[in-house]
Design an enzyme around this catalytic site. Structure first.
Site, PDB file in Angstrom:
ATOM      1  N   GLY A  39       0.828  -1.208   0.000  1.00 25.85           N
ATOM      2  CA  GLY A  39       0.000   0.000   0.000  1.00 25.85           C
ATOM      3  C   GLY A  39       0.858   1.252   0.000  1.00 25.85           C
ATOM      4  N   ALA A  40       1.778   1.328   0.948  1.00 28.18           N
ATOM      5  CA  ALA A  40       2.642   2.507   1.053  1.00 28.18           C
ATOM      6  C   ALA A  40       3.518   2.652  -0.191  1.00 28.18           C
ATOM      7  CB  ALA A  40       3.507   2.413   2.310  1.00 28.18           C
ATOM      8  N   ASN A  41       4.050   1.538  -0.688  1.00 32.65           N
ATOM      9  CA  ASN A  41       4.879   1.610  -1.900  1.00 32.65           C
ATOM     10  C   ASN A  41       4.087   2.169  -3.074  1.00 32.65           C
ATOM     11  OD1 ASN A  41       7.089   0.548  -0.635  1.00 32.65           O
ATOM     12  ND2 ASN A  41       7.050  -1.428  -1.701  1.00 32.65           N
ATOM     13  N   GLU A 135      -3.127  -6.581   1.634  1.00 29.03           N
ATOM     14  CA  GLU A 135      -2.318  -6.721   2.854  1.00 29.03           C
ATOM     15  C   GLU A 135      -2.980  -6.111   4.094  1.00 29.03           C
ATOM     16  OE1 GLU A 135       2.250  -7.255   1.287  1.00 29.03           O
ATOM     17  OE2 GLU A 135       1.614  -5.225   1.773  1.00 29.03           O
ATOM     18  N   ASN A 179      -0.125 -10.056 -11.518  1.00 28.29           N
ATOM     19  CA  ASN A 179       0.926 -10.728 -12.282  1.00 28.29           C
ATOM     20  C   ASN A 179       0.405 -12.126 -12.639  1.00 28.29           C
ATOM     21  OD1 ASN A 179       1.357 -12.406 -10.041  1.00 28.29           O
ATOM     22  ND2 ASN A 179       3.151 -11.293  -9.322  1.00 28.29           N
ATOM     23  N   GLY A 213       6.253  -9.236 -16.351  1.00 33.83           N
ATOM     24  CA  GLY A 213       7.682  -9.089 -16.084  1.00 33.83           C
ATOM     25  C   GLY A 213       8.390  -8.420 -17.249  1.00 33.83           C
ATOM     26  N   ARG A 215       8.481  -9.132 -20.168  1.00 35.51           N
ATOM     27  CA  ARG A 215       7.702  -9.154 -21.428  1.00 35.51           C
ATOM     28  C   ARG A 215       6.690  -8.007 -21.503  1.00 35.51           C
ATOM     29  NH1 ARG A 215       4.788 -14.101 -21.128  1.00 35.51           N
ATOM     30  NH2 ARG A 215       5.432 -14.105 -18.954  1.00 35.51           N
ATOM     31  N   ASP A 238      17.409  -4.749 -10.202  1.00 33.50           N
ATOM     32  CA  ASP A 238      16.656  -5.259  -9.055  1.00 33.50           C
ATOM     33  C   ASP A 238      15.171  -5.012  -9.344  1.00 33.50           C
ATOM     34  OD1 ASP A 238      15.429  -5.772  -6.643  1.00 33.50           O
ATOM     35  OD2 ASP A 238      16.802  -4.569  -5.433  1.00 33.50           O
ATOM     36  N   ALA A 241       9.735  -4.343  -6.182  1.00 30.97           N
ATOM     37  CA  ALA A 241       8.864  -3.158  -6.231  1.00 30.97           C
ATOM     38  C   ALA A 241       8.528  -2.697  -7.646  1.00 30.97           C
ATOM     39  CB  ALA A 241       9.408  -1.979  -5.416  1.00 30.97           C
ATOM     40  N   ALA A 242       8.993  -3.408  -8.687  1.00 32.56           N
ATOM     41  CA  ALA A 242       8.622  -3.036 -10.064  1.00 32.56           C
ATOM     42  C   ALA A 242       7.101  -3.117 -10.231  1.00 32.56           C
ATOM     43  CB  ALA A 242       9.319  -3.926 -11.083  1.00 32.56           C
ATOM     44  N   GLY A 243       6.496  -4.133  -9.632  1.00 32.47           N
ATOM     45  CA  GLY A 243       5.040  -4.269  -9.709  1.00 32.47           C
ATOM     46  C   GLY A 243       4.333  -3.106  -9.015  1.00 32.47           C
ATOM     47  N   ASP A 244       4.894  -2.635  -7.897  1.00 32.00           N
ATOM     48  CA  ASP A 244       4.307  -1.480  -7.196  1.00 32.00           C
ATOM     49  C   ASP A 244       4.460  -0.209  -8.021  1.00 32.00           C
ATOM     50  OD1 ASP A 244       3.518  -3.037  -5.016  1.00 32.00           O
ATOM     51  OD2 ASP A 244       5.396  -2.685  -3.931  1.00 32.00           O
TER      52      ASP A 244
HETATM   53  P1  ADP Z   1       5.593  -8.393  -9.986  1.00 27.43           P
HETATM   54  O1  ADP Z   1       6.899  -7.862  -9.489  1.00 27.43           O
HETATM   55  O2  ADP Z   1       4.407  -7.850  -9.261  1.00 27.43           O
HETATM   56  O3  ADP Z   1       5.568  -9.871 -10.192  1.00 27.43           O
HETATM   57  P2  ADP Z   1       6.220  -8.042 -12.796  1.00 27.43           P
HETATM   58  O4  ADP Z   1       7.442  -8.872 -12.578  1.00 27.43           O
HETATM   59  O5  ADP Z   1       5.248  -8.487 -13.840  1.00 27.43           O
HETATM   60  O6  ADP Z   1       5.427  -7.770 -11.448  1.00 27.43           O
HETATM   61  O7  ADP Z   1       6.743  -6.579 -13.145  1.00 27.43           O
HETATM   62  C1  ADP Z   1       5.875  -5.471 -13.204  1.00 27.43           C
HETATM   63  C2  ADP Z   1       6.226  -4.601 -14.389  1.00 27.43           C
HETATM   64  O8  ADP Z   1       7.555  -4.079 -14.232  1.00 27.43           O
HETATM   65  C3  ADP Z   1       6.233  -5.338 -15.723  1.00 27.43           C
HETATM   66  O9  ADP Z   1       4.945  -5.317 -16.317  1.00 27.43           O
HETATM   67  C4  ADP Z   1       7.227  -4.518 -16.534  1.00 27.43           C
HETATM   68  O10 ADP Z   1       6.579  -3.391 -17.073  1.00 27.43           O
HETATM   69  C5  ADP Z   1       8.220  -4.049 -15.469  1.00 27.43           C
HETATM   70  N1  ADP Z   1       9.375  -4.947 -15.428  1.00 27.43           N
HETATM   71  C6  ADP Z   1       9.637  -5.911 -14.506  1.00 27.43           C
HETATM   72  N2  ADP Z   1      10.787  -6.566 -14.788  1.00 27.43           N
HETATM   73  C7  ADP Z   1      11.284  -5.985 -15.910  1.00 27.43           C
HETATM   74  C8  ADP Z   1      12.448  -6.196 -16.735  1.00 27.43           C
HETATM   75  N3  ADP Z   1      13.349  -7.150 -16.443  1.00 27.43           N
HETATM   76  N4  ADP Z   1      12.609  -5.404 -17.829  1.00 27.43           N
HETATM   77  C9  ADP Z   1      11.710  -4.453 -18.139  1.00 27.43           C
HETATM   78  N5  ADP Z   1      10.614  -4.206 -17.409  1.00 27.43           N
HETATM   79  C10 ADP Z   1      10.382  -4.959 -16.324  1.00 27.43           C
END
Ligand code: ADP
Length: 301
Positions: A39-41, A135, A179, A213, A215, A238, A241-244
């Site tokens: 949530g905070a992220n 959460e 995801n 991810g 893709r 790293d 937090a990419a999903g956040d």
């Molecule tokens: P989570 O971390 O919640 O499982 P993802 O792994 O699907 O989520 O990542 C979330 C988003 O972050 C992806 O849709 C993509 O846009 C970006 N992302 C994550 N990993 C990469 C990567 N290796 N290269 C480019 N973009 C990425």
């Protein structure tokens, strides 16, 4: 405005040459305290991405709670809906070895004690977008979603951590963000075909965003629209937090555009993917959540 109702945790992170076995003590090296909680992220992600953002959640009356509050405020998130409750703040105890393998215990603490009140109802009703995760107690998530729906605010649910969801909540969701793992759990189907996951989720909610991810991401809605967007090509350092970052940016784009449709999905997903990728380019979790300029630069590349 984006309002987030969700969790705040302090991540207590130690790196060590190897993870301890049960009963074993190992000597670690580096220790860090990093603000976290989905949530905070996502609130910080939305604020950095340029939104007027408010966070509703709970912290304990301990020093950790103060750190969490200060971190949100420093990011420009409005924290009048952040209450201090009895007992400890939520923490995550994280051990990471030199091969980046980890071992995590989360103690939800104050997050489990979040109880919404009439003041929160007003805050939620004033939102353009209400952003939720899983959460904090499901009853509170559902209550907030009901208030948003009644007030005409869009309800965006990031179904993380993954769990099956009751129809009572799904019926209130406008945009589900998942995801591939979360998609399979929510849909109750076990396939790694994104198209099959989307088909089954649009039977449950009007719009679905599936992150893939490296893709990229995909979109599907009940009007039959299907959109897939590749992620920017980056050197991932790293992906924590990419999903956040993705979900926070998606909420901002929805607030700015007044919704998500098959016609706007390509542009919205491209921008959210740029946010996820910009986060993955930097080490760290919440500390790596990108500013708007970094998102724009990657989206235009
Ligand atoms: P989570 O971390 O919640 O499982 P993802 O792994 O699907 O989520 O990542 C979330 C988003 O972050 C992806 O849709 C993509 O846009 C970006 N992302 C994550 N990993 C990469 C990567 N290796 N290269 C480019 N973009 C990425």
């Amino acid at each position: 405005r984006v309002v987030v109702v969700g969790s705040a945790n302090l991540d207590l992170v130690v790196t060590a040459p190897q993870l301890p076995r049960p009963g074993e003590t190992v000597l670690g090296d580096d220790f860090r305290m990093v603000p976290g909680g989905k949530g905070a992220n996502q609130a910080v992600a939305a604020a950095r991405a340029g939104a007027d953002c408010a966070f509703v959640g709970a912290i304990g009356g301990d020093g950790f709670g103060r750190l969490l509050r200060d971190n949100l405020a420093a990011a420009g998130v409005e924290v009048t809906g952040l209450r201090t409750v009895d007992g400890p703040s939520g923490v995550a105890l994280i051990a990471v070895d030199h091969a980046a393998e980890n071992c995590i215990v989360v103690a939800p603490g104050a997050n489990a004690a979040l109880t919404l009140d009439d003041g929160d109802r007003d805050a939620v009703a004033a939102a353009g977008v209400l952003l939720l995760q899983l959460e904090v107690p499901l009853a509170e998530v559902t209550r907030a979603a009901g208030w948003a729906r009644a007030a005409g605010a869009a309800v965006v649910l990031n179904a993380a951590p993954a769990r099956p969801l009751p129809a009572e909540l799904l019926d209130l969701v406008d945009v589900l963000v998942v995801n591939e793992h979360e998609a399979a759990v929510v849909a109750g189907v076990f396939t790694d075909e994104p198209a099959a996951l989307l088909d089954s989720l649009v039977g449950l909610v009007p719009r679905v965003v599936l992150t893939l991810g490296a893709r990229g991401a995909a979109y599907a809605d009940r009007n039959g629209a299907r959109v897939e967007v590749p992620a920017p090509t980056i050197d991932a350092v790293d992906t924590t937090a990419a999903g956040d970052a993705f979900t926070g940016a998606l909420a901002v784009a929805l607030a700015e555009r007044g919704g998500l449709t098959g016609d706007t999905a390509t542009a919205v997903l491209r921008w959210a993917c740029a946010a996820g990728a910009a986060c993955a380019q930097r080490p760290g979790a919440s500390t790596a959540l990108p500013e708007r300029a970094a998102i724009d630069a990657l989206a235009a590349a």
